[in-house]
Design an enzyme around this catalytic site. Sequence first.
Site, short mmCIF file in Angstrom:
data_model
loop_
_atom_site.label_atom_id
_atom_site.label_comp_id
_atom_site.label_asym_id
_atom_site.label_seq_id
_atom_site.Cartn_x
_atom_site.Cartn_y
_atom_site.Cartn_z
N ASP A 124 -5.70 2.32 -5.57
CA ASP A 124 -4.03 2.15 -6.11
C ASP A 124 -3.33 2.40 -4.94
O ASP A 124 -3.64 1.98 -3.97
CB ASP A 124 -4.70 4.01 -6.77
CG ASP A 124 -4.66 5.05 -5.13
OD1 ASP A 124 -5.45 4.20 -4.20
OD2 ASP A 124 -4.48 5.90 -4.76
N GLU B 148 -6.19 -1.11 6.07
CA GLU B 148 -5.17 -0.49 6.39
C GLU B 148 -4.05 -1.25 6.74
O GLU B 148 -4.36 -1.76 7.79
CB GLU B 148 -4.66 1.03 6.26
CG GLU B 148 -5.21 2.15 5.50
CD GLU B 148 -4.78 2.35 3.58
OE1 GLU B 148 -3.55 1.57 4.41
OE2 GLU B 148 -4.93 3.27 2.92
N GLU C 167 -6.34 7.60 -2.76
CA GLU C 167 -6.23 7.44 -2.27
C GLU C 167 -5.03 7.95 -1.59
O GLU C 167 -4.51 9.13 -1.01
CB GLU C 167 -6.39 6.56 -0.86
CG GLU C 167 -6.23 6.34 0.38
CD GLU C 167 -5.00 6.39 0.61
OE1 GLU C 167 -4.98 6.50 1.92
OE2 GLU C 167 -4.66 6.29 0.13
N GLU C 168 -4.10 7.54 -2.66
CA GLU C 168 -2.60 7.97 -2.23
C GLU C 168 -2.21 8.68 -2.75
O GLU C 168 -0.26 9.57 -2.28
CB GLU C 168 -1.59 6.49 -2.98
CG GLU C 168 -1.91 5.27 -2.47
CD GLU C 168 -1.14 5.33 -1.29
OE1 GLU C 168 -0.33 6.02 -0.04
OE2 GLU C 168 -0.89 3.58 -1.04
N HIS D 160 -8.32 0.77 -0.79
CA HIS D 160 -8.56 2.33 -2.04
C HIS D 160 -7.74 1.12 -3.12
O HIS D 160 -7.00 0.00 -2.34
CB HIS D 160 -7.29 3.48 -1.34
CG HIS D 160 -6.28 2.93 -1.06
ND1 HIS D 160 -4.98 2.53 -1.83
CD2 HIS D 160 -5.70 2.82 0.17
CE1 HIS D 160 -3.64 2.20 -1.28
NE2 HIS D 160 -4.34 2.54 0.92
N HIS E 146 4.58 1.38 0.58
CA HIS E 146 5.73 2.47 -0.15
C HIS E 146 6.76 1.76 -0.72
O HIS E 146 7.58 2.49 -0.94
CB HIS E 146 5.41 3.78 0.40
CG HIS E 146 4.18 4.19 0.70
ND1 HIS E 146 3.79 4.96 0.78
CD2 HIS E 146 3.13 3.04 0.33
CE1 HIS E 146 2.24 5.76 0.94
NE2 HIS E 146 1.77 3.92 0.97
N ASP F 269 0.07 -2.45 1.14
CA ASP F 269 -1.29 -1.33 0.95
C ASP F 269 -1.79 -1.34 -0.31
O ASP F 269 -1.21 -0.56 -1.16
CB ASP F 269 -0.17 -0.52 1.58
CG ASP F 269 -0.31 0.94 1.67
OD1 ASP F 269 -1.69 1.02 1.46
OD2 ASP F 269 -0.07 2.02 1.21
ZN ZN Z 1 -2.99 3.13 1.75
#
Ligand code: ZN
Length: 389
Positions: free
Chosen positions: A74, A166, A138-139, A72, A360, A104
């Site tokens: 984003d 991931e 995705e997030e 992903h 994150h 990520d």
């Molecule tokens: Zn991810």
Amino acid sequence: MNDRSSRALLERLIGFATVSRDSNLEMIDFIRQYLADLGVESELFYNAERTKANLFATIGPRDRGGIVLSGHTDVVPVDGQAWTVEPFALTERDGRLYGRGTADMKGFIASVLAAVPRFVERERELELPVHLAFSYDEEVGCLGVRSMLADLEKRPHRPVLCLIGEPTELKPVLGHKGKLAMRCSVKGAPCHSAYAPYGVNAIQYAARLINRLEQIGEQLSQPEHHDERFDPPYSTVQTGTIKGGRALNIVPAECEFDFEVRALPGFDAQVVADELQTYADAELLPKMRAVKSDTDIRLQPLSAYPALATSPDSEAARLLALLSGSTEFATVAFGTEGGLFDQAGIPAVVCGPGSMDQGHKPDEFVSVEQMDACEAMLERLMEHLATAR
Ligand SMILES: [Zn+2]
């Protein structure tokens, strides 16, 4: 430095601040142009507002399935986080590459892009094609990829594997839980707090609903429901936010809370929402409406994605073992788009550079060693594609 190295590509990708709420089109354009320069055509799947897009591209023969490399584009926001480096620029320090999305999961995307020239060089030798599938949103609940999957599902040659990159520290992962996020809105009836029994206190009814969710969670945690592949080994229910009330001397008219179910494979999270609705209808609404008829309790889904549970005996798992060099199959706690690929008939596994321990968080990083190891994995993939039948 070679601008097709994974390090240089990661630097470019981190420079695009593709927080989910914002457009990813600059990054998608960069990737599309990069691929075009190598003679690889891309297909884009836009959102309705044409502010974001998925990208899909194929290298190798078109008349058979092949393997999808999925990531992903984003990233999660950096608001309120204490970063010691610029989040949307790459900083290298002590063998680590820092920046939002390094783990990520732009590290994986950069590795894949860096491998493309080699795939193109050997395109004629490839017995199976490799596909790149880069998604948006995705997030925020694996939303973006769905339009691309709806299209892929209709194609005659279905890929035999989707590798979701991931961050697993390149350990082979076959599964994760699914998730259902819901909002519950309680509409009460306000009045002066001195006359509290004549009103309907939305916060107090919300509290009962939240209690009920906790009880349901306790039932789900009983040993007979356990699946020891996961941590925790059972489905969980959690209330995460609550809003309600205006002043202490007013019986609150509204209360709204969000909860989520993290569901083991095979457990339908909707059961929890249905059970809550049944409790609301049977136990709470009659009492509320006895005081005021237009009171209400409403449940509304916010987002959901399915669990992933690829069998260790499957062809997908065999391929993953080959690529990762390990049969120590594991599960992860976080969700991925894998369950959606799987539902679309493309078996999915998860394996990528970096660790979700850094995902994150402020000062997110991926190590140079992980990036190198990912390159080696993609090299093994190319050997497989060149020799597979
Ligand atoms: Zn991810």
